[in-house]
Design a protein around this motif. Structure first.
Motif, short mmCIF file in Angstrom:
data_model
loop_
_atom_site.label_atom_id
_atom_site.label_comp_id
_atom_site.label_asym_id
_atom_site.label_seq_id
_atom_site.Cartn_x
_atom_site.Cartn_y
_atom_site.Cartn_z
N SER B 8 0.86 -1.17 0.00
CA SER B 8 0.00 0.00 0.00
C SER B 8 0.91 1.23 0.00
CB SER B 8 -0.88 -0.06 1.24
OG SER B 8 -1.68 1.08 1.28
N ILE B 9 0.96 1.88 -1.16
CA ILE B 9 1.87 3.01 -1.31
C ILE B 9 1.02 4.28 -1.32
CG2 ILE B 9 3.59 4.07 -2.84
CD1 ILE B 9 3.72 0.85 -3.74
N ARG B 10 1.30 5.16 -0.38
CA ARG B 10 0.42 6.32 -0.18
C ARG B 10 1.17 7.62 -0.42
NH1 ARG B 10 -2.29 3.88 5.33
NH2 ARG B 10 -2.75 1.84 4.41
N THR B 11 0.77 8.31 -1.46
CA THR B 11 1.38 9.58 -1.90
C THR B 11 2.89 9.59 -1.65
OG1 THR B 11 0.59 10.58 0.15
CG2 THR B 11 -0.62 11.10 -1.86
N ALA B 12 3.53 8.53 -2.11
CA ALA B 12 4.96 8.41 -1.84
C ALA B 12 5.78 9.25 -2.82
CB ALA B 12 5.39 6.95 -1.97
N ALA B 13 6.76 9.97 -2.27
CA ALA B 13 7.69 10.73 -3.10
C ALA B 13 9.09 10.31 -2.69
CB ALA B 13 7.50 12.22 -2.89
N PHE B 14 10.01 10.37 -3.67
CA PHE B 14 11.40 10.07 -3.34
C PHE B 14 12.32 10.86 -4.25
CE2 PHE B 14 15.44 7.96 -3.58
CZ PHE B 14 15.68 7.68 -2.24
N SER B 15 13.35 11.47 -3.67
CA SER B 15 14.36 12.18 -4.46
C SER B 15 15.73 11.62 -4.13
CB SER B 15 14.36 13.67 -4.13
OG SER B 15 13.13 14.22 -4.49
N TYR B 16 16.54 11.36 -5.16
CA TYR B 16 17.91 10.95 -4.93
C TYR B 16 18.73 12.19 -4.60
CZ TYR B 16 16.80 6.37 -6.80
OH TYR B 16 16.25 5.12 -6.98
N PRO B 17 19.73 12.07 -3.72
CA PRO B 17 20.52 13.25 -3.36
C PRO B 17 21.14 13.87 -4.61
CG PRO B 17 21.10 11.36 -1.99
CD PRO B 17 20.16 10.87 -3.04
N GLY B 18 21.01 15.16 -4.75
CA GLY B 18 21.64 15.87 -5.86
C GLY B 18 20.84 15.85 -7.16
N ALA B 19 19.75 15.07 -7.20
CA ALA B 19 18.98 15.02 -8.44
C ALA B 19 18.07 16.24 -8.53
CB ALA B 19 18.14 13.74 -8.48
N GLU B 20 17.85 16.70 -9.77
CA GLU B 20 17.03 17.91 -9.93
C GLU B 20 15.55 17.62 -9.73
OE1 GLU B 20 18.12 19.33 -13.79
OE2 GLU B 20 20.17 19.72 -13.08
N LYS B 21 15.13 16.47 -10.25
CA LYS B 21 13.71 16.14 -10.16
C LYS B 21 13.52 14.94 -9.24
CE LYS B 21 13.11 16.93 -14.92
NZ LYS B 21 12.89 16.15 -16.10
N PRO B 22 12.36 14.87 -8.58
CA PRO B 22 12.12 13.68 -7.75
C PRO B 22 11.96 12.45 -8.64
CG PRO B 22 10.15 15.06 -7.84
CD PRO B 22 11.23 15.82 -8.55
N ALA B 23 12.45 11.30 -8.15
CA ALA B 23 12.29 10.05 -8.90
C ALA B 23 10.86 9.55 -8.77
CB ALA B 23 13.27 9.01 -8.39
N LEU B 24 10.27 9.78 -7.60
CA LEU B 24 8.84 9.48 -7.41
C LEU B 24 8.18 10.75 -6.93
CD1 LEU B 24 8.67 6.05 -5.53
CD2 LEU B 24 8.44 6.48 -7.98
N ASP B 25 6.98 10.98 -7.45
CA ASP B 25 6.35 12.26 -7.19
C ASP B 25 4.87 12.05 -6.86
OD1 ASP B 25 5.83 14.93 -7.10
OD2 ASP B 25 5.98 15.28 -9.26
N GLY B 26 4.62 11.51 -5.66
CA GLY B 26 3.23 11.32 -5.24
C GLY B 26 2.58 10.09 -5.85
N VAL B 27 3.15 8.92 -5.55
CA VAL B 27 2.59 7.67 -6.10
C VAL B 27 1.59 7.06 -5.11
CG1 VAL B 27 3.14 5.29 -6.71
CG2 VAL B 27 4.57 7.15 -7.54
N ASN B 28 0.41 6.78 -5.61
CA ASN B 28 -0.58 6.03 -4.84
C ASN B 28 -0.83 4.72 -5.55
OD1 ASN B 28 -1.62 7.65 -2.56
ND2 ASN B 28 -1.98 9.14 -4.19
N LEU B 29 -0.64 3.62 -4.84
CA LEU B 29 -0.81 2.32 -5.50
C LEU B 29 -1.07 1.26 -4.45
CD1 LEU B 29 -0.52 1.06 -8.39
CD2 LEU B 29 1.85 0.58 -7.81
N GLU B 30 -2.09 0.45 -4.71
CA GLU B 30 -2.34 -0.69 -3.83
C GLU B 30 -2.19 -1.95 -4.67
OE1 GLU B 30 -5.39 -0.65 -0.94
OE2 GLU B 30 -4.02 0.85 -0.11
#
Lengths: 281, 273
Positions: B8-30
């Motif tokens: 159950s993934i709830r509005t998940a965001a993830f950014s790698y250090p130093g990256a300009e854009k987030p790799a995940l940007d608000g993912v909702n998935l069950e």
């Protein structure tokens, strides 16, 4: 100018219970400016053959000659020959270690003694001929996309100014755009006079891109020649692990119905010959 | 299925250090238990990052990921999550640890402290499922790329996970190897294993029960394969296989009647030559 593999054989773990023959008497000629594909099932010996072309492996029998000179094990010229034959491994980006793209590309030529302006020129040339955006030079390679990383890996091999480029499954893991861009890049390098040797199990891309194809099965060559010749052979003689592309099967069916076109025809040619046959044109 | 999701993934965001854009940007998935989901999208769309989030290798920088109800950001949950969810990477070299095939497969269960007769059973089963029985005493590094990929899968299966995350795990297999790999996944899925398969190959996505498309770190489409292949996939610039291009051209020029299916034999007979 060419690499000639003459009747080469190689067995892993000779004399142990794990002994396995990877190549059995394979011969191949790669001319500069040619695109040669090596295809076959998993474990057919494709990567082993690629490593022979770059002298990472020495044949246990048979011989490898580069530009007319037979390369003997331990030859003093192995180092020079290895520079002439650039090898891009499977998933080359997993071997990145430098903090910037520039440092990654500089690594090999600087090991060969290039310094200062010469080194800079090498890197610039490699960046331009591999189609990399120069703005990426100061980025960390690990922050790039899969397609960009693959380009960096190729640029770092091109920086050695090889005459032959051997790539083991160069499109593995790339998306459709990445595959298309990489294919265009390799075509451009080939047109510039570099030999491109591609190891792949994708018969479809081999048939459409290559000047010559070598098909391996259990370490032996089953057919070697032009895409037309290889397609003709494979339609009649199935080879383990290779699936005849549906379009080739379709054309083969057309020929059975009396339409005389090459097996390796493109979409336009296929449609046109059907319309001619049906009397529409 | 939805009452008891394994992921159950709830509005998940993830950014790698130093990256300009987030790799995940608000993912909702069950993802429900026993589902077979194909995760597709361009390079850099966030698929691999999402897989690592599901395995608690990464923790969302915003939002949350629950695996079987366990919050992956809680340190004490991580070991349970990793025992239940096995991740097979794109490059098999990244996860080969032992020099002999059967020792490599046994490595995971040994680390979990499983009794040795049980380990042996698991190794036998994993090698048989992946077609590597005859290679068990071979050197792991002497295997071909495709065989190593099967070894990586065998290592994951020996953990007897509830869910399997596969990141382009068939990329080095030849067509025959890929078919048997997919058949193996089908069998595991029938036995109840949840499968999340990242792939670029449309012919593999066809096998899944559900397709999720990612772009720029977001889920942009989620539905059934039949809906997806009815033209939807063209919107997302996936590769159009040449046989599909040929098929559409034959239809456009009325060389075959509408309703003909894109199969070689069917097309040939529909041509009425």
């Amino acid at each position: 100018m060419s690499i000639i593999a003459d009747d080469i054989s190689y067995t892993y773990n000779t004399g142990t219970p794990a002994e396995s023959a990877a190549l059995r008497g394979v011969s191949l000629t790669v001319e500069r400016g040619e695109w040669v594909s090596i295809v076959g099932h998993t474990g057919s010996g494709k990567s082993t053959l690629a490593q022979h072309l770059n002298l990472l492996l020495t044949p246990q029998s048979g011989a490898i000659s580069i530009d007319g000179v037979e390369v003997k094990p331990g030859s003093k010229r192995s180092r020079e020959f290895r520079r002439r034959v650039g090898l891009v491994f499977q998933y080359p980006e997993t071997q990145f270690f430098a903090e910037t793209v520039r440092a990654e590309i500089e690594f090999a030529p600087s090991n060969w003694g290039s310094r200062g302006d010469v080194l800079k020129e090498r890197v610039d040339e490699a960046v331009s001929s591999s189609g990399l955006d120069p703005l990426l030079l100061d980025k960390n390679p690990f922050t790039l996309s899969g397609g960009q990383r693959r380009r960096v890996a190729i640029a770092s091999v091109i920086a050695m100014k090889p005459d032959y480029l051997v790539l083991d499954e160069p499109t593995a893991g790339l998306d459709a755009t990445g595959i298309k861009e990489l294919t265009q890049l390799l075509g451009k390098l080939r047109n510039a006079g570099l030999a491109v040797v591609q190891v792949t199990h994708d018969l479809r891309s081999a048939l459409s891109l290559s000047d010559k194809i070598l098909v391996l099965e259990n370490g032996s060559c089953v057919v070697y020649g032009s895409p037309e010749l290889v397609a003709e052979y494979l339609v009649d003689n199935p080879v383990r692990g290779l699936v005849i592309p549906p379009v080739v099967r379709f054309v083969s069916g057309l020929r059975e119905k009396g339409i005389d076109i090459p097996l390796n025809s493109g979409l336009g040619e296929i449609i046109k010959s059907i319309e001619v046959f049906k009397g529409r044109l | 299925m939805e009452q008891n999701p394994i992921f159950s993934i709830r509005t998940a965001a993830f950014s790698y250090p130093g990256a300009e854009k987030p790799a995940l940007d608000g993912v909702n998935l069950e993802i429900g238990q026993g589902e077979w989901l194909a995760l597709v999208g361009a390079n850099g769309s966030g698929k691999s990052t999402l897989a690592k989030i599901c395995n608690a290798l990464l923790t969302p920088t915003q939002g949350a990921c629950f695996v079987m109800g366990l919050d992956s950001s809680v340190e004490s949950n991580i070991s349970s999550i990793r025992q239940s969810v096995a991740l097979v990477f794109q490059n098999p070299e990244d996860q080969i640890v032992a020099s002999i095939v059967e020792e490599d497969v046994a490595f995971g269960p040994e680390n979990l402290g499983i009794p040795s007769d049980e380990i042996k059973k698991r190794v036998d089963r994993a090698l048989s499922l992946t077609g590597l029985e005859s290679y068990r005493r071979r050197g792991s590094y002497s295997l071909s790329g495709g065989q190593k990929q099967r070894l990586a899968l065998a290592g994951a299966l020996a953990l007897e996970p509830k869910a399997l995350l596969l990141d382009e795990s068939t990329s080095m297999l030849d067509p025959e190897g890929r078919d048997s790999f997919l058949a193996c996944l089908g069998e595991l899925n029938n036995q109840g294993m949840t499968i999340v398969q990242i792939t670029h190959r449309m012919e593999e996505a066809v096998q899944a029960g559900r397709i999720v498309v990612m772009a720029s770190g977001r889920v942009v489409w989620d539905g059934l394969p039949t809906e997806f292949f009815d033209g939807e996939y063209l919107r997302w610039s996936f590769e159009e296989p040449p046989e599909i291009a040929l098929y559409r051209e034959l239809l456009t020029r009325s060389l075959v009647p509408p309703g003909t299916r894109p199969r070689v034999e069917e097309l040939l007979s529909a041509l009425c030559l």
